[in-house]
Design a protein around this motif. Sequence first.
Motif, short mmCIF file in Angstrom:
data_model
loop_
_atom_site.label_atom_id
_atom_site.label_comp_id
_atom_site.label_asym_id
_atom_site.label_seq_id
_atom_site.Cartn_x
_atom_site.Cartn_y
_atom_site.Cartn_z
N CYS A 23 0.85 -1.20 0.00
CA CYS A 23 0.00 0.00 0.00
C CYS A 23 0.88 1.24 0.00
O CYS A 23 1.64 1.48 0.95
CB CYS A 23 -0.89 0.02 1.25
SG CYS A 23 -1.75 -1.53 1.59
N PRO A 50 -1.56 -1.92 -5.90
CA PRO A 50 -2.46 -1.15 -6.77
C PRO A 50 -2.19 0.35 -6.69
O PRO A 50 -1.62 0.83 -5.70
CB PRO A 50 -3.84 -1.48 -6.20
CG PRO A 50 -3.59 -1.76 -4.76
CD PRO A 50 -2.25 -2.44 -4.70
N ARG A 51 -2.57 1.04 -7.73
CA ARG A 51 -2.56 2.51 -7.70
C ARG A 51 -3.88 2.97 -7.10
O ARG A 51 -4.96 2.66 -7.61
CB ARG A 51 -2.39 3.07 -9.11
CG ARG A 51 -2.36 4.61 -9.18
CD ARG A 51 -2.11 5.09 -10.60
NE ARG A 51 -3.15 4.67 -11.52
CZ ARG A 51 -4.31 5.32 -11.72
NH1 ARG A 51 -4.57 6.43 -11.04
NH2 ARG A 51 -5.19 4.86 -12.59
N LEU A 52 -3.81 3.68 -5.99
CA LEU A 52 -5.03 4.10 -5.31
C LEU A 52 -5.78 5.16 -6.11
O LEU A 52 -5.16 5.98 -6.81
CB LEU A 52 -4.69 4.65 -3.92
CG LEU A 52 -4.00 3.66 -2.97
CD1 LEU A 52 -3.73 4.34 -1.63
CD2 LEU A 52 -4.83 2.40 -2.78
N PRO A 53 -7.11 5.18 -6.03
CA PRO A 53 -7.89 6.19 -6.74
C PRO A 53 -7.40 7.60 -6.42
O PRO A 53 -7.09 7.93 -5.27
CB PRO A 53 -9.31 5.96 -6.22
CG PRO A 53 -9.34 4.51 -5.86
CD PRO A 53 -7.97 4.22 -5.30
N THR A 65 -11.48 12.43 -4.47
CA THR A 65 -11.59 11.11 -3.83
C THR A 65 -11.55 11.27 -2.32
O THR A 65 -11.14 12.30 -1.79
CB THR A 65 -10.45 10.17 -4.27
OG1 THR A 65 -9.19 10.71 -3.82
CG2 THR A 65 -10.43 10.02 -5.78
N ASP A 69 -12.66 5.45 -0.89
CA ASP A 69 -12.26 5.09 -2.25
C ASP A 69 -10.91 4.35 -2.22
O ASP A 69 -10.74 3.32 -2.88
CB ASP A 69 -12.13 6.34 -3.13
CG ASP A 69 -13.43 7.12 -3.22
OD1 ASP A 69 -14.48 6.49 -3.46
OD2 ASP A 69 -13.39 8.35 -3.07
N TRP A 70 -9.95 4.88 -1.48
CA TRP A 70 -8.63 4.26 -1.39
C TRP A 70 -8.73 2.89 -0.70
O TRP A 70 -8.17 1.91 -1.16
CB TRP A 70 -7.67 5.17 -0.62
CG TRP A 70 -7.75 6.62 -0.98
CD1 TRP A 70 -8.00 7.14 -2.23
CD2 TRP A 70 -7.61 7.74 -0.12
NE1 TRP A 70 -8.02 8.51 -2.19
CE2 TRP A 70 -7.78 8.92 -0.90
CE3 TRP A 70 -7.33 7.89 1.25
CZ2 TRP A 70 -7.69 10.20 -0.35
CZ3 TRP A 70 -7.24 9.16 1.80
CH2 TRP A 70 -7.43 10.30 1.01
N ARG A 73 -10.40 0.14 -2.80
CA ARG A 73 -9.51 -0.45 -3.79
C ARG A 73 -8.64 -1.53 -3.17
O ARG A 73 -8.43 -2.61 -3.75
CB ARG A 73 -8.63 0.64 -4.41
CG ARG A 73 -7.70 0.15 -5.50
CD ARG A 73 -8.48 -0.23 -6.75
NE ARG A 73 -7.61 -0.84 -7.75
CZ ARG A 73 -7.36 -2.14 -7.82
NH1 ARG A 73 -7.90 -2.97 -6.96
NH2 ARG A 73 -6.58 -2.62 -8.76
N LEU A 74 -8.14 -1.28 -1.98
CA LEU A 74 -7.30 -2.27 -1.30
C LEU A 74 -8.11 -3.49 -0.86
O LEU A 74 -7.61 -4.62 -0.90
CB LEU A 74 -6.61 -1.63 -0.10
CG LEU A 74 -5.55 -0.58 -0.44
CD1 LEU A 74 -5.01 0.06 0.83
CD2 LEU A 74 -4.40 -1.20 -1.23
N GLU A 76 -10.61 -4.76 -2.41
CA GLU A 76 -10.79 -5.57 -3.63
C GLU A 76 -9.53 -6.38 -3.93
O GLU A 76 -9.60 -7.57 -4.25
CB GLU A 76 -11.12 -4.66 -4.81
CG GLU A 76 -12.46 -3.97 -4.73
CD GLU A 76 -12.63 -2.95 -5.84
OE1 GLU A 76 -11.67 -2.76 -6.62
OE2 GLU A 76 -13.70 -2.32 -5.92
N GLU A 77 -8.38 -5.73 -3.83
CA GLU A 77 -7.12 -6.40 -4.14
C GLU A 77 -6.83 -7.49 -3.10
O GLU A 77 -6.32 -8.57 -3.44
CB GLU A 77 -5.99 -5.39 -4.16
CG GLU A 77 -4.80 -5.79 -5.01
CD GLU A 77 -5.11 -5.78 -6.49
OE1 GLU A 77 -4.87 -6.84 -7.12
OE2 GLU A 77 -5.58 -4.76 -7.01
#
Length: 253
Positions: A23, A50-53, A65, A69-70, A73-74, A76-77
């Motif tokens: 992260c 991942p690249r955070l939103p 954002t 949102d950030w 994303r994590l 999901e990953e």
Amino acid sequence: MPVLAGADPFVHDGSREVGVLLCHGFTSTPATMRPWGEYLAKADYTVRCPRLPGHGTTWRECNRTRWPDWYGRLREEFADLSQRCAAVFVFGLSMGGTLALRLAEDLGDAVAGLVLANPSVLSRRLDVKLATLLAPVLPSARALGGDIAKPGVVELAYDRTPVRALASLSRLWALVRRDLPKVTQPLLLARSAVDHVVEPLNATVVASNVRSEDLREVVLHNSYHVATLDNDAPLLFQRSVEFVDSVRQVGAR
């Protein structure tokens, strides 16, 4: 929205035994974590960063954002890694450490362990404290990135701090601090002896409030905030692999 050159996510498919979710920090990009990811890949771990939103594009987009949102994303990953690997560890730098702690608080034993480098859970700086008040009228402030002791090394990060997004981060800090006692996973906490972005109090608050029976600390004496790109990066990377392997050995007994 075009992505900055070098800001692409880091992906490596290795062993199905160990997965690591990396992260990155606030206003930063996966480029800051890539050397760590490459080291972990050599250890044959499956790695995702991942690249955070709102990151790796423009600070103006980041202002659109918020922390869910950030974090989303994590999540999901992490879910994807959990389908691929027997054990998933979460590593974070700065705000990445904040988000890693939130994952541990929410997901419990699904997180096999944490490695946190200069995690942030609060700030006593006046400009940060005023972010919530200033957000409606001040779009951006001076940059936070680039705190590196090693000569000639530059962090790929925004040249301005998006104030609305910073105000959202401060709200995340409050939630994470409140729930730190929920963190019981093995934890390696690395902190730089000199850090011009995250105050030393942050590491103290984390160490004093989590309930991890396996809590290890390492001081990075020759690095500033962005430890993954600094002089002590090899030490941090080595200790992180040793930590994962030892946790896995204990779990196999």
